[in-house]
Design a protein around this motif. Structure first.
Motif, PDB file in Angstrom:
ATOM      1  N   PHE A 189       0.826  -1.208   0.000  1.00 21.85           N
ATOM      2  CA  PHE A 189       0.000   0.000   0.000  1.00 21.85           C
ATOM      3  C   PHE A 189       0.859   1.257   0.000  1.00 21.85           C
ATOM      4  O   PHE A 189       0.540   2.247  -0.658  1.00 21.85           O
ATOM      5  N   MET A 190       1.956   1.227   0.723  1.00 22.11           N
ATOM      6  CA  MET A 190       2.841   2.390   0.769  1.00 22.11           C
ATOM      7  C   MET A 190       3.414   2.696  -0.625  1.00 22.11           C
ATOM      8  O   MET A 190       3.416   3.845  -1.064  1.00 22.11           O
ATOM      9  N   PHE A 191       3.864   1.660  -1.323  1.00 26.55           N
ATOM     10  CA  PHE A 191       4.462   1.879  -2.640  1.00 26.55           C
ATOM     11  C   PHE A 191       3.422   2.265  -3.693  1.00 26.55           C
ATOM     12  O   PHE A 191       3.694   3.094  -4.560  1.00 26.55           O
ATOM     13  N   ILE A 192       2.228   1.675  -3.631  1.00 26.12           N
ATOM     14  CA  ILE A 192       1.226   2.061  -4.628  1.00 26.12           C
ATOM     15  C   ILE A 192       0.802   3.509  -4.397  1.00 26.12           C
ATOM     16  O   ILE A 192       0.603   4.275  -5.346  1.00 26.12           O
ATOM     17  N   TYR A 193       0.719   3.915  -3.151  1.00 24.14           N
ATOM     18  CA  TYR A 193       0.388   5.302  -2.844  1.00 24.14           C
ATOM     19  C   TYR A 193       1.479   6.234  -3.371  1.00 24.14           C
ATOM     20  O   TYR A 193       1.187   7.294  -3.928  1.00 24.14           O
ATOM     21  N   ALA A 194       2.736   5.859  -3.214  1.00 22.78           N
ATOM     22  CA  ALA A 194       3.844   6.683  -3.714  1.00 22.78           C
ATOM     23  C   ALA A 194       3.810   6.799  -5.237  1.00 22.78           C
ATOM     24  O   ALA A 194       4.179   7.833  -5.797  1.00 22.78           O
ATOM     25  N   SER A 195       3.341   5.766  -5.916  1.00 19.22           N
ATOM     26  CA  SER A 195       3.296   5.804  -7.387  1.00 19.22           C
ATOM     27  C   SER A 195       2.289   6.827  -7.906  1.00 19.22           C
ATOM     28  O   SER A 195       2.420   7.311  -9.029  1.00 19.22           O
TER      29      SER A 195
END
Length: 103
Positions: free
Chosen positions: A43-49
């Motif tokens: 979730f953290m990485f998809i949010y950063a994308s």
């Protein structure tokens, strides 16, 4: 950079789902941490994308890659069915995600 984050999100989603399968088999702290940690990082990485890519494209790619990856992982490591219909359905997911990226 956005696609790199989507790939990291998808990989961590697979790690989280693998942890979920292991936690379902044997409930211990290690399996719980792999499960929760993998999904949290995902979730953290998809949010950063979302800072680099349109949300609709990043999210659709993440869910498609995650779904396809989980199906493959479960077929290879957890003994799920490898029927022709499953393979065709997996191909449809890949074509759909690719189509969204191209358009």
């Amino acid at each position: 950079m956005g696609w790199f984050y989507v790939v990291l999100a998808a990989v961590n989603e697979l790690i989280g789902v693998w942890g979920l399968n292991k936690f379902n088999e044997r409930k211990n702290v290690t399996n719980a941490l792999v499960y929760v940690g993998g999904l949290a990082l995902s979730f953290m990485f998809i949010y950063a994308s979302f800072d680099y890519l349109p949300t609709s494209i990043a999210y659709a790619t993440w869910t498609g890659v995650g779904t396809g990856g989980v199906v493959l992982m479960n077929m290879l490591f957890f003994g799920e069915s490898k029927s022709l219909f499953r393979m065709v359905s997996l191909l449809a997911i890949i074509i759909g995600v690719t189509g969204l990226k191209i358009v």
